[in-house]
Design an enzyme around this catalytic site. Structure first.
Site, PDB file in Angstrom:
ATOM      1  N   HIS A 130       0.869  -1.187   0.000  1.00 47.71           N
ATOM      2  CA  HIS A 130       0.000   0.000   0.000  1.00 47.71           C
ATOM      3  C   HIS A 130       0.897   1.226   0.000  1.00 47.71           C
ATOM      4  CE1 HIS A 130      -3.720  -1.940   1.894  1.00 47.71           C
ATOM      5  NE2 HIS A 130      -2.800  -2.873   2.044  1.00 47.71           N
ATOM      6  N   TYR A 157      -5.722  -7.323  -1.806  1.00 47.95           N
ATOM      7  CA  TYR A 157      -5.908  -6.149  -2.669  1.00 47.95           C
ATOM      8  C   TYR A 157      -5.356  -6.366  -4.070  1.00 47.95           C
ATOM      9  CZ  TYR A 157      -1.215  -5.077  -0.677  1.00 47.95           C
ATOM     10  OH  TYR A 157       0.086  -5.129  -0.242  1.00 47.95           O
TER      11      TYR A 157
HETATM   12  P1  FAD Z   1      14.417  -2.704   3.291  1.00 50.94           P
HETATM   13  O1  FAD Z   1      13.267  -2.629   2.348  1.00 50.94           O
HETATM   14  O2  FAD Z   1      14.582  -3.932   4.107  1.00 50.94           O
HETATM   15  O3  FAD Z   1      15.722  -2.436   2.465  1.00 50.94           O
HETATM   16  C1  FAD Z   1      17.006  -2.634   2.988  1.00 50.94           C
HETATM   17  C2  FAD Z   1      17.973  -2.807   1.822  1.00 50.94           C
HETATM   18  O4  FAD Z   1      19.293  -2.842   2.342  1.00 50.94           O
HETATM   19  C3  FAD Z   1      17.765  -4.117   1.068  1.00 50.94           C
HETATM   20  O5  FAD Z   1      17.738  -3.857  -0.324  1.00 50.94           O
HETATM   21  C4  FAD Z   1      18.968  -4.958   1.485  1.00 50.94           C
HETATM   22  O6  FAD Z   1      19.372  -5.878   0.480  1.00 50.94           O
HETATM   23  C5  FAD Z   1      20.018  -3.880   1.728  1.00 50.94           C
HETATM   24  N1  FAD Z   1      21.085  -4.278   2.669  1.00 50.94           N
HETATM   25  C6  FAD Z   1      20.959  -4.929   3.856  1.00 50.94           C
HETATM   26  N2  FAD Z   1      22.147  -5.101   4.444  1.00 50.94           N
HETATM   27  C7  FAD Z   1      23.075  -4.548   3.600  1.00 50.94           C
HETATM   28  C8  FAD Z   1      24.504  -4.417   3.660  1.00 50.94           C
HETATM   29  N3  FAD Z   1      25.234  -4.891   4.705  1.00 50.94           N
HETATM   30  N4  FAD Z   1      25.133  -3.790   2.629  1.00 50.94           N
HETATM   31  C9  FAD Z   1      24.419  -3.292   1.567  1.00 50.94           C
HETATM   32  N5  FAD Z   1      23.074  -3.406   1.456  1.00 50.94           N
HETATM   33  C10 FAD Z   1      22.409  -4.016   2.476  1.00 50.94           C
HETATM   34  N6  FAD Z   1       5.151  -1.280   4.347  1.00 50.94           N
HETATM   35  C11 FAD Z   1       4.287  -0.396   3.762  1.00 50.94           C
HETATM   36  O7  FAD Z   1       4.531   0.826   3.804  1.00 50.94           O
HETATM   37  N7  FAD Z   1       3.141  -0.850   3.159  1.00 50.94           N
HETATM   38  C12 FAD Z   1       2.831  -2.190   3.095  1.00 50.94           C
HETATM   39  O8  FAD Z   1       1.802  -2.564   2.530  1.00 50.94           O
HETATM   40  C13 FAD Z   1       3.713  -3.148   3.707  1.00 50.94           C
HETATM   41  N8  FAD Z   1       3.480  -4.496   3.698  1.00 50.94           N
HETATM   42  C14 FAD Z   1       4.363  -5.374   4.297  1.00 50.94           C
HETATM   43  C15 FAD Z   1       4.094  -6.762   4.320  1.00 50.94           C
HETATM   44  C16 FAD Z   1       4.986  -7.657   4.947  1.00 50.94           C
HETATM   45  C17 FAD Z   1       4.657  -9.131   5.024  1.00 50.94           C
HETATM   46  C18 FAD Z   1       6.200  -7.152   5.504  1.00 50.94           C
HETATM   47  C19 FAD Z   1       7.176  -8.109   6.170  1.00 50.94           C
HETATM   48  C20 FAD Z   1       6.465  -5.782   5.483  1.00 50.94           C
HETATM   49  C21 FAD Z   1       5.549  -4.880   4.893  1.00 50.94           C
HETATM   50  N9  FAD Z   1       5.780  -3.496   4.889  1.00 50.94           N
HETATM   51  C22 FAD Z   1       4.900  -2.627   4.320  1.00 50.94           C
HETATM   52  C23 FAD Z   1       6.962  -2.961   5.561  1.00 50.94           C
HETATM   53  C24 FAD Z   1       8.042  -2.645   4.584  1.00 50.94           C
HETATM   54  O9  FAD Z   1       8.319  -3.747   3.770  1.00 50.94           O
HETATM   55  C25 FAD Z   1       9.329  -2.227   5.293  1.00 50.94           C
HETATM   56  O10 FAD Z   1       9.038  -1.379   6.363  1.00 50.94           O
HETATM   57  C26 FAD Z   1      10.219  -1.496   4.283  1.00 50.94           C
HETATM   58  O11 FAD Z   1      10.592  -2.377   3.256  1.00 50.94           O
HETATM   59  C27 FAD Z   1      11.439  -0.918   4.951  1.00 50.94           C
HETATM   60  O12 FAD Z   1      12.216  -0.270   3.981  1.00 50.94           O
HETATM   61  P2  FAD Z   1      13.759  -0.024   4.213  1.00 50.94           P
HETATM   62  O13 FAD Z   1      14.220   0.662   2.970  1.00 50.94           O
HETATM   63  O14 FAD Z   1      13.977   0.597   5.526  1.00 50.94           O
HETATM   64  O15 FAD Z   1      14.398  -1.481   4.337  1.00 50.94           O
END
Ligand code: FAD
Length: 384
Positions: free
Chosen positions: A47, A215
């Site tokens: 979403h 959805y």
């Molecule tokens: P991430 O998306 O986890 O990205 C981290 C990145 O860092 C990754 O690409 C990874 O490969 C990289 N990385 C990790 N360690 C290293 C390293 N040492 N060196 C280099 N790169 C590294 N959120 C919403 O807003 N709407 C939704 O509908 C929703 N649905 C969800 C459903 C499920 C089942 C889950 C589990 C989560 C959902 N979320 C949703 C939450 C959302 O997925 C996360 O909060 C979001 O992806 C966080 O983004 P981020 O960029 O902080 O981290």
């Protein structure tokens, strides 16, 4: 700071890419380091509320996203057994009018690809797993698992729930397993329609200890997606997720409404994911390192706002760094935390409690938020 100043963003997830795109637009030199060798269209939906669409407007990808995503008229909450409506939260035109941007549901891979396309060419570096990081008086050295190195003035830790940068700041600590798993499956909606049942564009089916959120993920309504929350005593699988099955789904949702049963019968492939979180961190930055998104405040996903908070973090960080300039990153980091901690913690708490939109509540505090126009609070928390 010198004209050659660089910001290193570690992690090209939804939060890291948004932060990098906005920092680049603000004139900073930014490189993004991602451990994955490439990105693919993995099977999941997401979403994106009006609070995020306003940020995508600034990045320049709102129209393209609106063209590919589904724009539900309502978020329905329904009793999982009887089908009775528990809430009908208006979205669609109402969201546009009331919150200033549309509410979308979309395939996560499509969204991510669009975000990545907004980065300056040549600034996203794949296959760069951060192994260690060392700060000195004038900058930060990053060492990657492939033996290469980089140097930056500041480093944004957008590296997710198992963040290496969080670990550098606060020590090694595994996230908490919440006691719930989320099943995820993509379905062919045309095949579902042939059952003669009604499959709504955005609906959450609830009973007391579990749910299924369902959805559309595309504008043309061909792809349908479900994600669940189901109690499971321990995460005893290796890896980030594990295969599940139609049998396991039937067992988890026994007694549920015929529409949910039809979704389960139409499932060809389903995976299950541990739902993890952490207690609020005592600090969000130190020296030249700063955290955002799941690296900083991971949550159970039940409010569909985890990525949204990561993207809002990126936008606020870019705003604060633009205010102070890179040379005063210490002030920018304090300002950033002062303007993010309360909102991110509130969302984290509601999301973990899994109460969001179950009843006819007003979502304006989440959807109406405009990160570029809220008055900036000073570091002490008072409006600046
Ligand atoms: P991430 O998306 O986890 O990205 C981290 C990145 O860092 C990754 O690409 C990874 O490969 C990289 N990385 C990790 N360690 C290293 C390293 N040492 N060196 C280099 N790169 C590294 N959120 C919403 O807003 N709407 C939704 O509908 C929703 N649905 C969800 C459903 C499920 C089942 C889950 C589990 C989560 C959902 N979320 C949703 C939450 C959302 O997925 C996360 O909060 C979001 O992806 C966080 O983004 P981020 O960029 O902080 O981290």
């Amino acid at each position: 700071m010198q004209p050659g100043s660089r910001i290193a963003v570690v992690g090209a997830g939804l939060g890291g890419v948004a932060a990098a795109a906005l920092l680049q637009k603000a004139g900073f030199k930014v490189d993004v380091y991602e451990q994955a060798p490439a990105f693919s269209r993995v099977g999941a939906g997401i979403h994106m509320g009006p609070n995020v669409l306003k940020i995508f407007r600034r990045i320049g990808i709102e129209d393209a996203l609106v063209a590919i995503g589904s724009k539900p008229d309502f978020w329905f909450s329904r009793d999982g057994e009887t089908g009775e409506y528990l809430s009908r939260i208006p979205l669609g035109e109402h969201a546009l009018r009331t919150y200033g941007a549309p509410y979308l549901t979309v395939h996560r891979g499509d969204l991510h690809a669009l975000q990545v396309s907004a980065l300056q060419p040549g600034t996203l570096h794949f296959d760069k797993r951060l192994a260690s990081i060392e700060e000195d008086g004038s900058g930060v050295d990053l060492a990657f698992a492939d033996g290469s190195r980089a140097r930056a003035d500041i480093v944004v830790g957008a590296d997710g729930i198992n963040s290496r940068i969080r670990e550098t700041l606060l020590g090694d600590e595994k996230p908490n397993y919440s006691g719930w798993v989320g099943h995820r499956a993509l379905l062919d909606k045309d095949a579902l329609r042939r059952t003669g049942l009604d499959f709504e564009a955005c609906v959450k089916w609830w009973t007391h200890d579990r749910h299924m959120m369902v959805y559309d993920t595309t504008a043309d309504g061909h792809e349908y997606y479900y994600v669940t929350g189901v109690p499971h005593p321990a995460w005893d699988f290796d890896g980030a997720f594990a295969p599940s099955s139609r049998e396991e789904m039937r067992e988890a949702f026994v007694g549920y409404h015929p529409v949910v049963q039809a979704l389960i019968e139409a499932t060809t492939e389903v995976t299950k994911w541990p739902l993890l979180n952490r207690n609020p961190l005592p600090l969000w930055s130190r020296g030249r390192l700063v955290l955002l998104g799941d690296a900083c405040h991971p949550m159970k996903p039940h409010m569909a706002q985890g990525a949204a908070m990561a993207i809002e973090d990126g936008a606020m960080l870019a705003r604060c760094l633009s205010e102070t300039g890179l040379s005063d990153h210490a002030t920018a980091f304090r300002l950033y935390e002062a303007n993010r901690r309360e909102r991110a913690s509130r969302v984290q708490a509601v999301s973990n409690a899994n109460t969001w939109l179950r009843t006819q509540e007003n979502p304006a505090w989440v959807f109406g938020y405009d990160i570029f126009n809220v008055p900036l609070r000073s570091e002490s928390g008072v409006a600046a």
